[in-house]
Design an enzyme around this catalytic site. Structure first.
Site, PDB file in Angstrom:
ATOM      1  N   GLN A 156      -4.030  15.866  -5.574  1.00 49.89           N
ATOM      2  CA  GLN A 156      -3.355  15.825  -6.872  1.00 49.89           C
ATOM      3  C   GLN A 156      -2.188  14.857  -6.801  1.00 49.89           C
ATOM      4  O   GLN A 156      -1.476  14.809  -5.796  1.00 49.89           O
ATOM      5  CB  GLN A 156      -2.840  17.234  -7.224  1.00 49.89           C
ATOM      6  CG  GLN A 156      -2.089  17.326  -8.531  1.00 49.89           C
ATOM      7  CD  GLN A 156      -1.654  18.757  -8.840  1.00 49.89           C
ATOM      8  OE1 GLN A 156      -2.360  19.701  -8.564  1.00 49.89           O
ATOM      9  NE2 GLN A 156      -0.474  18.903  -9.433  1.00 49.89           N
ATOM     10  N   ASP A 157      -1.996  14.068  -7.862  1.00 49.99           N
ATOM     11  CA  ASP A 157      -0.838  13.186  -7.992  1.00 49.99           C
ATOM     12  C   ASP A 157       0.017  13.667  -9.155  1.00 49.99           C
ATOM     13  O   ASP A 157      -0.515  14.064 -10.197  1.00 49.99           O
ATOM     14  CB  ASP A 157      -1.261  11.741  -8.269  1.00 49.99           C
ATOM     15  CG  ASP A 157      -1.766  11.020  -7.037  1.00 49.99           C
ATOM     16  OD1 ASP A 157      -1.825  11.618  -5.960  1.00 49.99           O
ATOM     17  OD2 ASP A 157      -2.118   9.835  -7.158  1.00 49.99           O
ATOM     18  N   ASP A 174       4.081  29.887  -7.471  1.00 50.00           N
ATOM     19  CA  ASP A 174       5.264  29.031  -7.509  1.00 50.00           C
ATOM     20  C   ASP A 174       6.481  29.837  -7.062  1.00 50.00           C
ATOM     21  O   ASP A 174       6.677  30.982  -7.492  1.00 50.00           O
ATOM     22  CB  ASP A 174       5.460  28.513  -8.931  1.00 50.00           C
ATOM     23  CG  ASP A 174       6.526  27.453  -9.018  1.00 50.00           C
ATOM     24  OD1 ASP A 174       6.607  26.616  -8.111  1.00 50.00           O
ATOM     25  OD2 ASP A 174       7.291  27.468 -10.003  1.00 50.00           O
ATOM     26  N   HIS A 194      11.547  23.760  -4.349  1.00 53.18           N
ATOM     27  CA  HIS A 194      10.274  24.376  -4.719  1.00 53.18           C
ATOM     28  C   HIS A 194       9.294  24.466  -3.547  1.00 53.18           C
ATOM     29  O   HIS A 194       9.290  23.611  -2.665  1.00 53.18           O
ATOM     30  CB  HIS A 194       9.598  23.564  -5.827  1.00 53.18           C
ATOM     31  CG  HIS A 194      10.438  23.422  -7.054  1.00 53.18           C
ATOM     32  ND1 HIS A 194      10.383  22.322  -7.848  1.00 53.18           N
ATOM     33  CD2 HIS A 194      11.351  24.261  -7.621  1.00 53.18           C
ATOM     34  CE1 HIS A 194      11.227  22.462  -8.861  1.00 53.18           C
ATOM     35  NE2 HIS A 194      11.828  23.634  -8.735  1.00 53.18           N
ATOM     36  N   ASP A 213      15.462  26.971 -11.855  1.00 53.36           N
ATOM     37  CA  ASP A 213      16.046  26.569 -10.577  1.00 53.36           C
ATOM     38  C   ASP A 213      17.435  27.154 -10.348  1.00 53.36           C
ATOM     39  O   ASP A 213      17.854  27.335  -9.207  1.00 53.36           O
ATOM     40  CB  ASP A 213      16.072  25.045 -10.458  1.00 53.36           C
ATOM     41  CG  ASP A 213      14.688  24.467 -10.218  1.00 53.36           C
ATOM     42  OD1 ASP A 213      13.762  25.238  -9.893  1.00 53.36           O
ATOM     43  OD2 ASP A 213      14.526  23.241 -10.359  1.00 53.36           O
ATOM     44  N   TYR A 260       4.545  12.017  -6.627  1.00 52.14           N
ATOM     45  CA  TYR A 260       4.192  12.940  -5.551  1.00 52.14           C
ATOM     46  C   TYR A 260       2.672  12.902  -5.366  1.00 52.14           C
ATOM     47  O   TYR A 260       1.945  13.056  -6.334  1.00 52.14           O
ATOM     48  CB  TYR A 260       4.450  14.394  -5.900  1.00 52.14           C
ATOM     49  CG  TYR A 260       5.648  14.834  -6.669  1.00 52.14           C
ATOM     50  CD1 TYR A 260       6.406  15.879  -6.176  1.00 52.14           C
ATOM     51  CD2 TYR A 260       5.994  14.287  -7.896  1.00 52.14           C
ATOM     52  CE1 TYR A 260       7.478  16.382  -6.893  1.00 52.14           C
ATOM     53  CE2 TYR A 260       7.082  14.778  -8.606  1.00 52.14           C
ATOM     54  CZ  TYR A 260       7.812  15.820  -8.104  1.00 52.14           C
ATOM     55  OH  TYR A 260       8.874  16.321  -8.813  1.00 52.14           O
ATOM     56  N   HIS A 304      11.042  21.876  -1.185  1.00 51.21           N
ATOM     57  CA  HIS A 304      11.333  20.479  -1.511  1.00 51.21           C
ATOM     58  C   HIS A 304      12.143  20.394  -2.802  1.00 51.21           C
ATOM     59  O   HIS A 304      11.927  21.156  -3.741  1.00 51.21           O
ATOM     60  CB  HIS A 304      10.013  19.710  -1.689  1.00 51.21           C
ATOM     61  CG  HIS A 304      10.205  18.346  -2.256  1.00 51.21           C
ATOM     62  ND1 HIS A 304       9.850  18.031  -3.548  1.00 51.21           N
ATOM     63  CD2 HIS A 304      10.722  17.223  -1.716  1.00 51.21           C
ATOM     64  CE1 HIS A 304      10.133  16.756  -3.771  1.00 51.21           C
ATOM     65  NE2 HIS A 304      10.671  16.251  -2.677  1.00 51.21           N
ATOM     66  N   ARG A 327      16.106  18.824  -9.140  1.00 49.41           N
ATOM     67  CA  ARG A 327      14.867  19.608  -9.216  1.00 49.41           C
ATOM     68  C   ARG A 327      14.616  20.245  -7.847  1.00 49.41           C
ATOM     69  O   ARG A 327      14.558  19.568  -6.841  1.00 49.41           O
ATOM     70  CB  ARG A 327      13.687  18.719  -9.603  1.00 49.41           C
ATOM     71  CG  ARG A 327      13.835  18.073 -10.983  1.00 49.41           C
ATOM     72  CD  ARG A 327      12.609  17.219 -11.313  1.00 49.41           C
ATOM     73  NE  ARG A 327      12.783  16.440 -12.514  1.00 49.41           N
ATOM     74  CZ  ARG A 327      12.369  16.799 -13.722  1.00 49.41           C
ATOM     75  NH1 ARG A 327      11.746  17.956 -13.872  1.00 49.41           N
ATOM     76  NH2 ARG A 327      12.554  16.020 -14.761  1.00 49.41           N
ATOM     77  N   GLU A 335       0.865  -1.176   0.000  1.00 51.77           N
ATOM     78  CA  GLU A 335       0.000   0.000   0.000  1.00 51.77           C
ATOM     79  C   GLU A 335       0.900   1.224   0.000  1.00 51.77           C
ATOM     80  O   GLU A 335       1.871   1.286   0.756  1.00 51.77           O
ATOM     81  CB  GLU A 335      -0.876   0.040   1.257  1.00 51.77           C
ATOM     82  CG  GLU A 335      -1.957  -1.003   1.289  1.00 51.77           C
ATOM     83  CD  GLU A 335      -2.836  -0.890   2.539  1.00 51.77           C
ATOM     84  OE1 GLU A 335      -2.471  -0.167   3.496  1.00 51.77           O
ATOM     85  OE2 GLU A 335      -3.884  -1.547   2.555  1.00 51.77           O
ATOM     86  N   LYS A 354       3.536  17.132   0.528  1.00 47.27           N
ATOM     87  CA  LYS A 354       3.839  16.148  -0.507  1.00 47.27           C
ATOM     88  C   LYS A 354       4.270  14.828   0.114  1.00 47.27           C
ATOM     89  O   LYS A 354       5.143  14.792   0.975  1.00 47.27           O
ATOM     90  CB  LYS A 354       4.962  16.658  -1.410  1.00 47.27           C
ATOM     91  CG  LYS A 354       4.606  17.917  -2.171  1.00 47.27           C
ATOM     92  CD  LYS A 354       5.788  18.453  -2.960  1.00 47.27           C
ATOM     93  CE  LYS A 354       5.410  19.743  -3.675  1.00 47.27           C
ATOM     94  NZ  LYS A 354       6.570  20.372  -4.302  1.00 47.27           N
TER      95      LYS A 354
END
Length: 190
Positions: A49-50, A144, A64, A176, A133, A120, A61, A31, A73
């Protein structure tokens, strides 16, 4: 029956989640989220949201966050591996400005929960790394924001030498590379 072990980190509310893996000669089952089981561990977030990303080795990355409609997340590597990092931006926190990193791999199946109020980012350690995520709020591009991945005040140890990656081999987006530096006097979040 609860199929998750929740491991506290030195930063309040930032937790590592180790799912119970059922494996045999056919493969495995686990799971990745169970609302009731998470609530038994005091994790009452709701996901809306995924996201799924794919990166080659050396892609970095982050870091953020959203200034409004902040996102918690739940992250994991489904293929390959990443070094995942969270930075506490909650001004009222005893660990404000501190970071914590964890190795997430296809093999260890470890998950990392980064609550609202954190920046993150992650470093892909293998080609074709796939990362998932689950987010507690929708992506809002107008809010953002981010921090510079190598900000000397935060001083994240990305463990590049250990992972066999040279800094000049990193692939970092233009966005970034131009993120703001951490301001210890700024109020990012309460």
């Amino acid at each position: 029956m609860n199929n998750f072990e929740v491991i506290k980190t030195p930063i309040k509310d930032l937790v590592i989640i180790q799912p119970k893996v059922f494996g045999d000669e056919r493969g495995f089952f686990l799971e990745t989220y169970n609302k009731k089981s998470f609530e038994e561990h005091g994790l009452t977030m709701e996901f809306v949201q995924d996201n799924h990303s794919k990166s080659k080795k050396g892609v970095l990355r982050g870091l953020h966050f959203q200034t409004k409609f902040t996102q918690g997340k739940l992250v994991r590597a489904v293929k390959g591996s990443v070094y995942d990092v969270a930075v506490d931006l909650r001004k009222s926190s005893e660990t404000y400005g501190q970071w914590y990193g964890v190795l997430l791999t296809e093999q260890n199946k470890t998950m990392f929960y980064i609550p609202e109020g954190f920046a993150h980012g992650f470093l892909a350690l293998e080609d074709d790394t796939e990362f998932m995520y689950k987010c507690t709020d929708l992506y809002s591009p107008e809010y953002d924001s981010g921090l510079l991945w190598n900000d000397e005040t935060i001083n994240i140890d990305w463990r590049l030498e250990e992972f066999g990656i040279k800094e000049e081999e990193l692939t970092i987006s233009d966005k970034d590379q131009k993120q703001a530096k951490f301001d210890k006097n700024k109020k990012y979040f309460e």
